[in-house]
Enzyme design. Structure first.
Site, PDB file in Angstrom:
ATOM      1  N   SER A 527     -44.650  24.234  29.070  1.00 25.60           N
ATOM      2  CA  SER A 527     -44.234  24.112  30.685  1.00 25.60           C
ATOM      3  C   SER A 527     -44.145  22.791  31.621  1.00 25.60           C
ATOM      4  O   SER A 527     -43.125  22.187  30.197  1.00 25.60           O
ATOM      5  CB  SER A 527     -44.741  24.812  31.566  1.00 25.60           C
ATOM      6  N   HIS A 640     -44.943  33.553  30.351  1.00 27.22           N
ATOM      7  CA  HIS A 640     -45.142  32.655  31.029  1.00 27.22           C
ATOM      8  C   HIS A 640     -47.183  32.235  29.903  1.00 27.22           C
ATOM      9  O   HIS A 640     -47.101  31.361  30.159  1.00 27.22           O
ATOM     10  CB  HIS A 640     -44.740  31.947  32.432  1.00 27.22           C
TER      11      HIS A 640
END
Length: 666
Positions: A527, A640
């Site tokens: 991320s 994610h």
């Protein structure tokens, strides 16, 4: 280090029991909790367990191959309501605490979740996903075949999008269903819908007299363009709703005082946008007065710790004592989380428990606590903290597993950044460490960026150490745990002092530990950490291998493709695409692809809506076009959260690719 124990393996993550959500019995003699495991089918499975404080081992209350969670005792302690997806979607079930089979009480088409009892034990309040016009009195559960057919039919139809907020990483593309609050009358076996409208209503608490419901929502006309979250009070008998906050901030974790006259909650007014620390507020329902109790504390309320073995939710507070004089909550500070108490008489803050580890949840009963604690060498266990502050371990989770596997104790370190700021970090020595040998090195970078590494169990870190690497992980500026100025310091400076903090960390490690081979340095992160891995390889060639995970490479396109891009870009970089595209390009690692000499592995999930896969794809295409050493691994059906809650087999495969890349180049 004992060589009798074997090194950790990638697939060991399927052998770890993960405990969460401890809940005292009403009489305080025992507690229920949730245990998440991976079954023989390589699927997650969770069960309700129960243990008395004077017993050594828990008993299991559920046995089916399903996810059972959210146990809540009735006020008399004779029943437990919980949610289970054993029928295909989460539904509510009841269980007698003295034994017997559970029975299902909801058959809602799209499920029912997060049950809570009224204080008189006559009602259960829960949340349900409903479409406009749905009748809660006539809900029928779909069979698994009907669910499969509906999903198949839906996949063949176009998606019509009219809203800015039309997708999220956790849920995918939004539909016309909204979370509503429903009341179940146990004696009459009837349902009553308490909220409606095209907005998600998030249940917070029910008043002691059962006449008021506290919930959060954004009910404003411009809700599609706002990130505020208000507190509302619903009068159950009349249906009247009172707005308690003024749409200037975000609020949650709210609960009634024992007398029902006050409300405690976490929240803030976005003074530093996404880097704003939580505050603790108490609202007087009668006067409307709001009191700030956290003034000057300068640490994050709640749990900002990052790990990869924390599945399941737990209580973080604020929780009232029985007299309404104190509030209890978890706070995040300098790589640890602890249990805190504040007096409502004088706002005095006390640390009840903080031992340089990770308190991930708690339950309170008359001055005593069940604490869920993780350490760097222990994934999780529950402890009893009595009113005199004495701590007693209650469970022995993962005892057999930990007895057979080497888990290394990290060494805490603090170093100076270029401008003199103190930066905290941890270093793990490799499995079988021998003095006089040189070892390859991996720098780990966390996401967020407003999160925190610290004193918790981290399977990925331990795996890299087991593979023979020195592992370093730090909290550069932008991380939680070090005050408001520190967590805000990376905004509008991505790739600036946050980058030099990380390089200073590497320099410090090389100067301090003579067993690190400076010619075999690796770096990885996900991320924001993926952004930073991309940034690093575009700005220095000191690393011989890099792995970027669920990354950001191009802020210009991120603005329009991420579920948070339209506001996060402005929050973190100071401008959005329409305001200053040149500035966003300067912040984009893709701009510096021509400089990359480090072999780069790109790991990304196909259904990542937070950092969409096109971010990884752009980086791969640019580097491959430039004939650089690069590889792209795409994980189907992964979002994610791949590294933390993704499918177990994919999580293992991801770790195998990371270690393969480092083995090849380091």
């Amino acid at each position: 280090m004992s060589e009798k124990k074997r090194p950790l393996k990638a697939d060991d993550l399927t052998k770890i029991d993960v405990y969460s959500d401890p809940r005292f019995t009403p009489d305080g003699s025992g507690f229920a909790f949730v245990s998440m495991t991976v079954n023989d089918k390589k699927e997650y499975e969770s069960h309700l367990l129960f243990q008395r404080l004077n017993e050594k081992y828990p008993s299991c209350w559920t046995f089916n191959e399903a996810k059972n969670s959210n146990p809540r005792f009735s006020p008399d302690g004779k029943k437990v309501v919980f949610q289970s997806d054993r029928s295909g979607v989460p539904q509510l079930w009841l269980l007698h605490t003295d034994g017997g089979e559970a029975w299902q009480i909801t058959t809602f088409k799209h499920g029912a979740v997060n049950p809570v009892w009224s204080s008189d034990g006559k009602s259960i309040i829960f949340s349900a996903s409903l479409e406009k016009g749905d009748d809660v009195t006539n809900q029928e559960e779909q069979s698994k075949e009907e669910q499969r057919k509906e999903k198949e039919d839906k996949s063949k139809k176009p998606i019509v999008i009219t809203r800015l907020k039309h997708k999220s990483d956790a849920k995918g593309f939004h539909d016309e269903k909204y979370s509503q609050i429903v009341l179940y009358d146990i004696e009459k076996s009837t349902f009553k819908q308490l909220t409606d409208g095209e907005a998600h209503h998030n249940f917070e608490d029910i008043s002691p007299d059962g006449n008021q419901i506290l919930y959060t929502a954004n009910l404003n006309e411009d809700a599609d363009y706002e990130l505020t979250n208000d507190l509302y009070l619903l009068d159950v008998p009349t249906g009247d709703t009172t707005k308690l906050t003024d749409s200037t901030g975000g609020y949650g974790s709210a609960s009634f005082s024992p007398n029902g006259n006050r409300i405690a909650c976490f929240g803030h007014e976005y003074d530093y946008l996404g880097a704003t620390l939580n505050e603790l507020y108490v609202l007087d329902i009668n006067s409307g007065e709001r009191t700030l109790f956290s003034k000057g504390w300068n640490f994050q309320l709640g749990d900002a710790m990052i790990g990869d073995t924390r599945l399941g939710q737990s209580e973080l507070g604020p929780v009232w004592d029985e007299n309404g004089k104190h509030l209890y909550f978890i706070g995040t500070d300098h790589g640890s989380t602890g249990l805190y108490r504040v007096s409502l008489d004088n706002a005095e803050l006390e640390t009840l428990y903080e031992e340089n580890n990770h308190v991930f949840g708690f339950s309170y009963h008359k001055g005593e606590f069940i604490l869920g604690i993780s350490t760097p060498t222990d994934p999780c266990n529950f402890y009893h903290l009595n009113s005199q502050g004495k701590l007693k371990r209650l469970t022995n989770a993962n005892e057999e597993f930990l007895g057979n596997v080497t888990i290394s104790e990290p060494e805490e370190l603090t170093f100076k950044a270029e401008d003199g700021w103190d930066i905290q970090g941890w270093l793990i020595r490799p499995y079988g460490f021998e003095e006089g040998k040189k070892y390859p090195f991996v720098l780990e970078i966390h996401g967020g960026p407003h999160a925190m590494y610290g004193q918790t169990f981290f399977h990925e870190m331990q795996l890299l150490a087991a593979k023979g690497y020195v592992v370093l992980y730090t909290n550069p500026r932008g991380s939680h745990g070090y005050g408001q100025e520190f967590v805000n310091a990376c905004r509008e400076d991505y790739g600036g002092k946050d980058y030099t903090d990380l390089m200073s960390a590497v320099d410090n490690a090389l100067e301090t530990y003579n067993f690190i081979d400076q010619d075999r340095l690796g770096v990885t992160g996900g991320s924001y950490g993926g952004f930073m891995a991309n940034w690093i390889v575009g700005h220095t060639n000191r690393f011989k291998a890099a792995v970027t995970q669920r990354c950001i490479s191009n802020w210009l396109s991120f603005y329009g493709v991420s579920d948070i891009g339209y506001f996060f870009t402005k929050w973190e970089l100071g401008k959005n695409l329409l305001e200053d595209p040149a500035k966003l390009w300067d912040f984009s690692p893709l701009k510096y692809a021509v400089n990359v000499e480090t072999p780069l592995l790109i790991v990304h999930g196909e259904k990542d809506y937070r950092c969409p896969i096109e971010q990884g794809e752009q980086m791969f295409t640019a580097l491959k076009h430039l004939r650089k050493e690069v590889e792209f691994v795409r994980f189907p059906d992964a979002n994610h959260e791949l590294s933390r809650s993704g499918k177990p087999e994919m999580r293992i495969e991801r770790l195998n690719h990371i270690t393969r890349w480092f083995e090849k180049y380091l």
